[in-house]
Write an enzyme that holds these catalytic residues in place. Structure first.
Site, PDB file in Angstrom:
ATOM      1  N   LYS A  71       6.813   4.628  -6.273  1.00 33.72           N
ATOM      2  CA  LYS A  71       5.736   5.276  -5.524  1.00 33.72           C
ATOM      3  C   LYS A  71       6.396   6.226  -4.538  1.00 33.72           C
ATOM      4  CE  LYS A  71       1.358   4.631  -3.218  1.00 33.72           C
ATOM      5  NZ  LYS A  71       1.505   5.904  -2.491  1.00 33.72           N
ATOM      6  N   ARG A 106      -4.220  16.799  -4.065  1.00 32.93           N
ATOM      7  CA  ARG A 106      -5.068  15.634  -4.310  1.00 32.93           C
ATOM      8  C   ARG A 106      -6.534  15.965  -4.058  1.00 32.93           C
ATOM      9  NH1 ARG A 106      -3.906   9.986  -3.444  1.00 32.93           N
ATOM     10  NH2 ARG A 106      -5.766   8.768  -3.028  1.00 32.93           N
ATOM     11  N   GLU A 127       3.901  14.030  -7.954  1.00 32.06           N
ATOM     12  CA  GLU A 127       4.078  14.108  -6.507  1.00 32.06           C
ATOM     13  C   GLU A 127       5.052  15.234  -6.191  1.00 32.06           C
ATOM     14  OE1 GLU A 127       3.051  11.930  -3.896  1.00 32.06           O
ATOM     15  OE2 GLU A 127       1.885  10.553  -5.127  1.00 32.06           O
ATOM     16  N   ARG A 180       0.432  14.163  -3.508  1.00 36.46           N
ATOM     17  CA  ARG A 180      -0.055  14.194  -4.896  1.00 36.46           C
ATOM     18  C   ARG A 180      -0.318  15.638  -5.319  1.00 36.46           C
ATOM     19  NH1 ARG A 180      -2.846   9.894  -7.561  1.00 36.46           N
ATOM     20  NH2 ARG A 180      -2.951  10.400  -9.790  1.00 36.46           N
ATOM     21  N   ARG A 238     -11.190   2.590  -8.139  1.00 37.90           N
ATOM     22  CA  ARG A 238      -9.854   1.997  -8.140  1.00 37.90           C
ATOM     23  C   ARG A 238      -9.913   0.706  -8.955  1.00 37.90           C
ATOM     24  NH1 ARG A 238      -6.627   4.292  -3.992  1.00 37.90           N
ATOM     25  NH2 ARG A 238      -7.845   5.577  -2.559  1.00 37.90           N
TER      26      ARG A 238
END
Length: 510
Positions: free
Chosen positions: A211, A231, A260, A216, A367
């Site tokens: 991560k 993002r 990213e 993003r 999510r």
């Protein structure tokens, strides 16, 4: 449609705990709206503005005090026009003009409408029904399957567009929204787990990936044309041409990459997120170069890949880009191997890992359990130095907290403010508590005796000349009050600075 009808619906939704009842209430309102009004109603009930942020914050609203209108005549179209006017203000004197326009809008609203509009402008609508629930309600109101609606939202259509299409033309109209190059799509999101083992229980066999502590991005390319989106779907191509380089070098005629962008130090480790965020506001060619790291491929040579399993998308991605352009990953179903990979990611300066089901398609929106992030938890026990009076639905409650770390030499050092994580019960309790601790006040703020300890979670520490300690917390949110601790036991500013320097690592599963 009158704003009063929407506000009444919002109040009714807030009073119910059943998801089914909330959906039915929302569906009743959306079903009564025509095209145009349906799109606005869906957005406002979801707590979002089609324009995005419009430059009105807590300070602006605090300075606007107008008597409410005696009767409700504001329409959704009228509200939209007023907010569009606020959003369009720029140049010298913009802040004062935004205040004037905001005051004019609120003056045309009843008391209940004022509260709702304030919450809407602040992005703080809290009636227990945001976009996912509104999308379900739209399906009930129009008969359009939820998968069709969520798919349309994922491929870049706005909630207002989707709602208007569903009301005007049903499923056939909604199905017209397709993934298209140079129209940014919503990113797939991850839920959270306390450790890699718990994440793997949700996903099964997975790709465990670094991560990256970056921002993003998605990159679209056709031929020699490439575009970079954030993002939030903003086009930042002109400010970060270097991010598109791997996409332009790939052997493909067209593609969409997800990944990213991060500023790296000379040692290859990520620099503090603040530097990456600052680079997003800089012109192309700035000293801080952004390095892209990609982890997904959702479109290739004219074909939409979002329905294919991650394992296949990852294989295609690895065939297109060199290893140094990819987020490091390992395919595993072993909690021990995943935990070891997490440790290596943390040692490399990353935030943690994301555990992704190998058989999962790419689905934006909710999510779910297909992607699960595992991040160490930063927490500090801090002292409340002051609290600001709330606005809108928080009127009459002390809300925004001023957070201080203990100075070993005496006193407390302010680190920033937060109103995140506060429930209604906490707002009621802390208002009574802080008024009892009041030492002095200004028009908007009650300064208190530094006694109450609060546990705060946050995503990191960044440099800030705004605060006396030179640092502030990223995304601070309240976890709870610590009545078992005294102010003398609160964390120190030295501890906060050590976290900033990377000398203290947060805990996994904390």
């Amino acid at each position: 449609m009158l704003l009063a009808d929407l506000v009444a619906c919002s109040a009714a939704v807030a009073s119910k705990s059943s998801r089914r009842v909330k959906v039915d209430l929302l569906a009743g309102l959306l079903g009564a709206a025509g095209p145009g009004d349906a799109g606005l109603a869906a957005c406002y009930l979801a707590g979002v503005l089609p324009q995005g942020r419009v430059g009105v914050g807590w300070a602006s609203l605090r300075d606007v005090r107008v008597d409410p209108a005696p009767s409700p005549d504001l329409t959704l179209a009228g509200v939209a026009a007023a907010i569009e006017g606020i959003a369009g203000v720029s140049g010298a004197g913009a802040e004062a003009e935004r205040r004037e326009r905001t005051a004019a809008l609120l003056a045309a609203a009843t008391s209940a409408e004022q509260d709702f509009l304030a919450s809407l402008l602040l992005g703080d609508v809290r009636h227990g029904a945001l976009e996912a629930l509104v999308t379900d309600a739209l399906g009930v109101a129009t008969g359009v399957p939820g998968d069709h609606l969520r798919r349309a939202l994922m491929v870049g259509a706005g909630l207002d567009e989707v709602a208007d299409a569903a009301v005007a033309g049903g499923a056939s109209r909604v199905r017209r929204f397709r993934l298209r190059l140079f129209r940014p799509m919503r990113p797939m999101l991850a839920s959270s787990a306390p450790d890699p083992g718990a994440a793997l229980e949700a996903t099964g066999a997975a790709s465990v990936e670094h991560k990256v502590d970056g921002a993003r991005i998605q990159v679209h390319r056709r031929g020699r044309r490439a575009a970079v989106y954030t993002r939030n779907l903003a086009d930042v191509t002109g400010r970060m041409e270097e991010v598109a380089a791997p996409a332009l070098a790939a052997r493909a005629s067209s593609l969409i990459l997800d990944g990213e962008a991060v500023v790296l130090g000379d040692d290859g480790r990520p620099r503090p997120f603040q530097e990456t965020a600052g680079r997003f506001g800089s012109a192309a060619g700035a000293a801080e170069r952004l390095t892209p790291r990609f982890f997904d491929l959702v479109y290739l040579d004219g074909e939409d890949l979002t329905g294919r399993p991650l394992a296949e998308r990852r294989r295609l991605l690895e065939g297109l880009l060199p290893a140094e352009a990819l987020v490091p990953s390992v395919a595993t179903s072993s909690p021990e191997e995943a935990a070891a990979f997490l440790g290596a990611a943390l040692d490399a300066g990353q935030e943690g890992v994301v555990v992704k089901a190998l058989d999962a398609p790419y689905r934006a929106g909710r999510r779910g359990s297909a992607w699960v992030k595992v991040k160490p938890v930063h927490t500090l026990d801090l002292v409340v130095l002051a609290a600001e009076w709330g606005y809108g639905r928080r009127t009459g409650w002390l809300s925004n907290l001023h957070l201080g770390a203990r100075d070993p030499g005496g006193g407390f050092v302010m680190l920033g403010k937060t109103f995140k994580g506060l429930t209604d019960d906490m707002l009621r309790w802390q208002t009574e508590r802080f008024l009892a601790l009041e030492e002095r006040r200004t028009r908007s703020t009650v300064h208190v005796h530094p006694e109450q300890v609060v546990e705060v979670a946050f995503d990191g520490v960044q440099a800030s000349p705004r605060y006396p300690g030179g640092v502030t917390l990223r995304f601070a949110r309240v976890r709870g009050y610590r009545d078992d601790k005294t102010a003398a036991e609160a964390d120190t500013i030295d501890t906060v600075r050590a976290i900033h320097r990377g000398e203290i690592r947060p805990t996994v599963g904390g």
